[in-house]
Design a protein around this motif. Sequence first.
Motif, short mmCIF file in Angstrom:
data_model
loop_
_atom_site.label_atom_id
_atom_site.label_comp_id
_atom_site.label_asym_id
_atom_site.label_seq_id
_atom_site.Cartn_x
_atom_site.Cartn_y
_atom_site.Cartn_z
N ILE A 100 23.91 6.23 13.21
CA ILE A 100 25.33 6.39 13.28
C ILE A 100 25.86 7.49 14.34
O ILE A 100 26.97 7.23 15.16
CB ILE A 100 25.85 6.60 11.63
CG1 ILE A 100 25.55 5.66 10.77
CG2 ILE A 100 27.33 6.98 11.79
CD1 ILE A 100 25.92 6.02 9.60
N ASP A 102 24.34 8.61 16.88
CA ASP A 102 23.91 7.86 18.39
C ASP A 102 25.12 6.93 18.85
O ASP A 102 25.51 6.87 19.95
CB ASP A 102 22.64 7.39 18.33
CG ASP A 102 22.17 7.19 19.85
OD1 ASP A 102 22.06 7.79 20.54
OD2 ASP A 102 22.16 5.63 19.90
N GLU A 103 25.40 5.96 17.91
CA GLU A 103 26.39 4.97 18.03
C GLU A 103 27.80 5.34 18.37
O GLU A 103 28.45 4.71 18.91
CB GLU A 103 26.30 4.01 17.12
CG GLU A 103 24.97 3.01 17.02
CD GLU A 103 24.88 2.07 15.94
OE1 GLU A 103 25.96 2.06 14.94
OE2 GLU A 103 24.36 1.22 15.91
N GLN A 104 28.23 6.38 18.07
CA GLN A 104 29.66 7.01 17.97
C GLN A 104 29.51 8.49 18.81
O GLN A 104 30.39 8.97 19.13
CB GLN A 104 30.01 7.59 16.57
CG GLN A 104 30.15 6.32 15.76
CD GLN A 104 31.17 6.56 14.49
OE1 GLN A 104 31.95 7.40 14.71
NE2 GLN A 104 30.89 6.12 13.52
N LYS A 105 28.53 8.46 19.83
CA LYS A 105 28.41 9.39 20.76
C LYS A 105 29.45 9.52 21.72
O LYS A 105 30.15 10.66 21.99
CB LYS A 105 27.07 9.44 21.35
CG LYS A 105 26.62 10.63 22.64
CD LYS A 105 25.27 10.66 22.73
CE LYS A 105 24.71 9.17 23.32
NZ LYS A 105 23.25 9.33 23.43
N SER A 107 31.98 6.66 21.75
CA SER A 107 33.06 5.89 21.45
C SER A 107 32.68 5.41 20.07
O SER A 107 31.63 5.29 19.54
CB SER A 107 33.60 4.75 22.22
OG SER A 107 32.34 3.45 22.30
N HIS A 108 34.11 4.52 19.33
CA HIS A 108 33.45 4.01 18.01
C HIS A 108 33.08 2.62 18.07
O HIS A 108 33.55 1.81 19.00
CB HIS A 108 34.83 4.08 17.16
CG HIS A 108 34.65 3.85 15.71
ND1 HIS A 108 34.29 2.76 15.21
CD2 HIS A 108 34.57 4.94 14.59
CE1 HIS A 108 34.16 2.67 14.07
NE2 HIS A 108 34.27 4.12 13.74
N PRO A 109 32.14 1.99 17.40
CA PRO A 109 31.56 0.79 17.66
C PRO A 109 32.67 -0.45 17.52
O PRO A 109 32.57 -1.46 18.07
CB PRO A 109 30.37 0.74 16.63
CG PRO A 109 30.08 2.01 16.43
CD PRO A 109 31.36 3.08 16.65
N ILE A 110 33.82 0.05 16.66
CA ILE A 110 34.62 -1.01 16.46
C ILE A 110 35.45 -1.33 17.48
O ILE A 110 35.87 -2.33 17.81
CB ILE A 110 35.66 -0.58 15.37
CG1 ILE A 110 36.37 -1.82 14.64
CG2 ILE A 110 36.64 0.54 15.80
CD1 ILE A 110 37.07 -1.46 13.58
N ASP A 111 35.31 -0.40 18.74
CA ASP A 111 36.24 -0.51 20.08
C ASP A 111 35.38 -1.80 20.87
O ASP A 111 36.01 -2.36 21.69
CB ASP A 111 36.16 0.79 20.78
CG ASP A 111 37.14 1.69 20.12
OD1 ASP A 111 37.85 1.57 19.16
OD2 ASP A 111 36.76 2.91 20.22
N ASP A 112 34.26 -2.00 20.45
CA ASP A 112 33.35 -3.03 21.25
C ASP A 112 33.15 -4.10 20.65
O ASP A 112 32.29 -4.93 21.02
CB ASP A 112 31.99 -2.41 21.86
CG ASP A 112 32.36 -1.01 22.57
OD1 ASP A 112 33.33 -0.87 23.50
OD2 ASP A 112 31.61 -0.11 22.63
N LEU A 113 33.85 -4.30 19.44
CA LEU A 113 33.67 -5.73 18.79
C LEU A 113 33.90 -6.90 19.44
O LEU A 113 34.85 -6.93 20.06
CB LEU A 113 34.49 -5.66 17.53
CG LEU A 113 33.91 -4.63 16.20
CD1 LEU A 113 34.81 -4.89 15.01
CD2 LEU A 113 32.50 -4.92 15.76
#
Length: 252
Positions: A100, A102-105, A107-113
């Motif tokens: 978690i 690492d994935e938000q390092k 940007s937020h993952p929701i921005d790349d949905l």
Amino acid sequence: YNQKTQEFEFRPGPIISQVVLADEINRATPKTQSSLLECMEERQATVDGTTWQMPDPFLVIATQNPIEYEGTFALPEAQLDRFMLRVRLGYPELVEEVLILDEQKRSHPIDDLEEVLPVEELRELQAAVREVYVDPSVADYIVRLVSATRSHPDVYLGASPRGSIALYRAGQALAGLLGRDYVLPDDIKVLAESALAHRLIIKTSSSIHDIQAAQVVAELLDSTPVDNITPTGSGGTRGGPREVAAQVRAEA
């Protein structure tokens, strides 16, 4: 109100969507929850006497904090009964929490949905799930399990027939995701707590002794016998829900 036309115009709110995420739903007022209940049960919303149909497919995902009570409203039993499953997330594992971070390092993952699949394919997958075979003895096991919640000594109100339907449909979906076109009793056992626990009302006298709905479901799973079942369906394993959907199209 449109000042140019001097008329009132209807602008759809966030509820008229294919996927609705109600974050911390227990903070919504009873009036809001009542409106949501209409959307979930009747797939429609009424605004100023006009009825608007929900899009197809329509899915409601809700979250709530089970610890905090200040400023919250308990969900009515009728609304809880409309949710197919309830899943307790708890804390992530250490490895998952590192992921978690690492994935938000940056940007937020929701921005790349991105879109996972077209709506038409989703409808086909839903239709394919309905074709997953459920042996009559498996259906009987579901009904006996749900019926047992209504006579358990610690339960004030057991699961309604909606609980049976939810467990039945969830079993079909799980079997399809696992690449089978038939449901096994083990599928039902895996899903029983998620499909039934939130529908049970535990007696006050039992709650005092910390009896939880999940414990009741686990006890009923142990005490409800499973008949010898060989639910091989019509064609065994087809490889997954997309393969089942392809077969449904071919048969149509």
